[in-house]
Design an enzyme around this catalytic site. Structure first.
Site, PDB file in Angstrom:
ATOM      1  N   GLU A  98       7.859   3.757   2.466  1.00  0.00           N
ATOM      2  CA  GLU A  98       9.107   3.143   2.959  1.00  0.00           C
ATOM      3  C   GLU A  98      10.182   3.162   1.880  1.00  0.00           C
ATOM      4  OE1 GLU A  98       9.852  -0.700   4.424  1.00  0.00           O
ATOM      5  OE2 GLU A  98       8.157  -0.657   5.776  1.00  0.00           O
ATOM      6  N   ARG A 148     -10.799  -0.734   8.531  1.00  0.00           N
ATOM      7  CA  ARG A 148     -10.485   0.047   9.733  1.00  0.00           C
ATOM      8  C   ARG A 148     -10.656   1.545   9.501  1.00  0.00           C
ATOM      9  NH1 ARG A 148      -5.732  -1.218   7.268  1.00  0.00           N
ATOM     10  NH2 ARG A 148      -3.965   0.241   7.272  1.00  0.00           N
ATOM     11  N   GLY A 179      -0.103   8.295   5.660  1.00  0.00           N
ATOM     12  CA  GLY A 179      -0.476   7.098   6.409  1.00  0.00           C
ATOM     13  C   GLY A 179       0.418   6.789   7.597  1.00  0.00           C
ATOM     14  N   GLY A 209       0.809  -1.219   0.000  1.00  0.00           N
ATOM     15  CA  GLY A 209       0.000   0.000   0.000  1.00  0.00           C
ATOM     16  C   GLY A 209       0.837   1.260   0.000  1.00  0.00           C
ATOM     17  N   ASP A 210       0.194   2.361   0.383  1.00  0.00           N
ATOM     18  CA  ASP A 210       0.884   3.653   0.417  1.00  0.00           C
ATOM     19  C   ASP A 210       2.021   3.643   1.435  1.00  0.00           C
ATOM     20  OD1 ASP A 210      -0.865   4.577  -1.470  1.00  0.00           O
ATOM     21  OD2 ASP A 210      -2.213   5.526  -0.036  1.00  0.00           O
ATOM     22  N   GLY A 211       1.854   2.883   2.521  1.00  0.00           N
ATOM     23  CA  GLY A 211       2.889   2.798   3.557  1.00  0.00           C
ATOM     24  C   GLY A 211       4.140   2.133   3.011  1.00  0.00           C
ATOM     25  N   GLY A 245      -2.623  -2.743  -1.029  1.00  0.00           N
ATOM     26  CA  GLY A 245      -2.727  -2.127   0.292  1.00  0.00           C
ATOM     27  C   GLY A 245      -4.165  -1.787   0.644  1.00  0.00           C
TER      28      GLY A 245
END
Ligand SMILES: CCCCCCCCCCCCC/C=C/[C@@H](O)[C@H](COP(=O)(O)O)NC(=O)CCCCCCCCCCCCCCC
Ligand SMILES: Nc1ncnc2c1ncn2[C@@H]1O[C@H](COP(=O)(O)OP(=O)(O)O)[C@@H](O)[C@H]1O
Ligand SMILES: [Ca+2]
Length: 480
Positions: free
Chosen positions: A143, A251, A441, A137-139, A180
């Site tokens: 990274e 979530r 995020g 995902g965006d996370g 993601g």
């Protein structure tokens, strides 16, 4: 027809030998609905073996001329992103496309958070690769981007902590295979969150420059952001959602409703340097699309004047009570909001759209949120302001207390007096609370921040969202 792959050439003996047939299959990209791409192939039959060989050789020679296509990629897979299907998505949908396109890969399945960032930052032998790819995902993208940008600065001797230095653009392109929860960076640069489409954009060697914001607290660098920097509403949604990671992508919806009902507002001061020139406004209808003229203009302007001095510029200062302070460096379009937080934001214009949502009723705020999901203008409210900026700062009210003390009262008595007022406010409950910054995020450890946009610092294997063709095949489907 876009040729994407090494021609597959079979000299058929064995089962079909008595037909004396030769054929070659050429694989190509076909455009489907909703910006999805699919792999198709056409088979050419030929009765003469030597003619077939000539076709194959000619097509291979033509493909070899396309030097922007990657040959070697370094791939990081987050097995825990989104619905935890990263590994399957890569193995079943992406790896076969890479192998057909003769792209060789080194694949790393991450074992912990920040594994990809640290590996890219220090260990990876980047000379071997034409690009890096993340499956997640965006996370996960964030990274990898941090690893790559930090490494590039270190090797160029640029200090990331200094807001005065010009950052060095990264040489390697980044590919995103969406797997993601929000997948906003992929969606806003490709137009869909479909893994096959992203894989095809990688193998055809697309290139999309992208702005990156650096976020600082006083003299130290905190993080980079390419999509949303959000204080208040989106900061609170993220903080609450982290405790619900086990729920997967849902979530964000649960935390969204909870945060909406809590209706907290935050006081503080936002200062910014407006974008100048022909950068347009967040409320024009000049949406960033493939080959965007505003982003192209930015690239040529950069060639003329590298790192413009902004000393003479005047800062605009806005103080108030806000439900949300959002900076969108790109549209932030995603499946939850197909036009995004700022529909006319540009991917590579060196600016970010600063959206201030002032304290208002729940009903009004709901109306504003709902407009992210339909065609109505989410900025057309008296409590919403939006500015296109190249730099901004935020200081929360409770920290202004301290800085006012330092500025106005250098004596110890004054300091004691004002600190006492602040304490009293806290005790009576009217002291404004603090939120967190949601930085693509991730939660930032500081609330007072300074943000600077670095135009076109990175490049993606993407081409921006393509204009919809006038005639679409109504039967064409995206999913396979
Ligand atoms: C009433 C419906 C309102 C829908 C409003 C949707 C606006 C969505 C804008 C999303 C901007 C996304 C920007 C990208 C952020 C990501 O970097 C980041 C990380 O992504 P990752 O987990 O994939 O790594 N994602 C996020 O921070 C998540 C933001 C998602 C926010 C969803 C908010 C839902 C709000 C629902 C409010 C409902 C009110 C209902 C009242 C009865
Ligand atoms: N192997 C791993 N184990 C645990 N966390 C990881 C691993 N690899 C990456 N992460 C972290 O997981 C977080 C979420 O990843 P991401 O792929 O963005 O999924 P999502 O979109 O569901 O949030 C990122 O912050 C990343 O640093
Ligand atoms: Ca931008």
């Amino acid at each position: 027809m876009i040729l994407i792959m090494q021609v597959t050439f079979y000299l058929v003996f064995g089962i079909m030998w008595h037909f004396h047939l030769c054929f070659s299959a050429v694989f190509y990209v076909e455009r489907m609905r909703q910006h999805c791409w699919r792999c198709s192939n056409v088979t050419f039959h030929c009765s003469e073996h030597s003619m077939c060989l000539l076709w194959v050789q000619t097509i291979r020679e033509q493909l070899a001329l396309l030097t922007n296509r990657p040959k070697n990629l370094l791939v990081y897979i987050n097995p825990y992103g989104g619905k935890q299907r990263g590994k399957q998505i890569y193995d079943h949908k992406v790896a076969p496309i890479f192998s057909r396109a003769s792209v060789s890969t080194d694949v790393i399945v991450t074992e912990r958070a920040n594994h990809a960032r640290d590996h890219l930052k220090t260990e990876a032998d980047l000379k071997k690769y034409d690009g890096v790819v993340c499956v997640g995902g965006d996370g996960m993208f964030s990274e990898m981007m941090h690893g790559l940008v930090s490494r590039t600065q270190r090797e160029a001797g640029v200090d990331e902590n200094s807001m005065e230095e010009t950052l060095m653009p990264c040489g390697l392109r980044i590919g995103i295979i969406p797997a993601g929860s929000t997948d906003c960076i992929c969606y806003a640069t490709v137009g869909s969150n479909d893994p096959v489409t992203s894989a095809l954009h990688i193998v055809v060697g697309d290139s999309q420059p992208m702005d990156v914001c650096s976020v600082h607290n006083e003299d130290s660098f905190l993080r980079y952001s390419v999509s949303l920097l959000g204080y208040g509403f989106y900061g609170d949604v993220l903080t609450d959602s982290e405790r619900k990671r086990w729920m997967g992508p849902a979530r964000y919806d649960i935390s969204g409703v909870k945060t909406f009902l809590s209706h907290r507002y935050y006081e503080g001061t936002v200062s910014f340097l407006p974008a100048e020139g022909d950068s347009g406004t967040p409320r024009d209808k000049m949406q960033c699309r493939s080959g965007c003229s505003i982003c192209l203009q930015t690239s040529s302007d950069q060639l003329v004047s590298k790192n413009e001095d902004s000393c003479g510029d005047t800062w605009t200062v806005i103080r108030g009570k806000f439900l949300a302070i959002n900076a969108a460096s790109m549209s932030c379009a995603c499946p939850r909001s197909p036009k995004g937080l700022s529909p006319s934001a540009h991917l590579a214009d060196g600016t970010t759209d600063l959206i201030l949502v002032r304290k208002c009723s729940r009903l009004n705020f709901l109306c504003h949120l709902l407009r992210h999901t339909n065609k109505e203008d989410q900025f057309d409210h008296s409590f919403v302001e939006v500015y296109r900026v190249k730099q901004f700062r935020f200081t929360p009210r409770y920290q202004e207390c301290d800085s006012e003390v330092d500025l106005r009262e250098s004596g110890a008595t004054g300091k004691r007096f004002l600190s006492q007022i602040c304490r009293e406010h806290r005790a009576c409950g009217c002291m404004p609370s603090q939120s967190n910054w949601n930085c693509d995020g991730e939660i930032l450890p500081h609330t007072a921040i300074q943000v600077l946009v670095h135009s076109q610092l990175i490049k993606l294997f993407a081409r921006g969202i393509e204009e919809q063709p006038v005639f679409e095949d109504p039967y064409a489907q995206c999913a396979i």
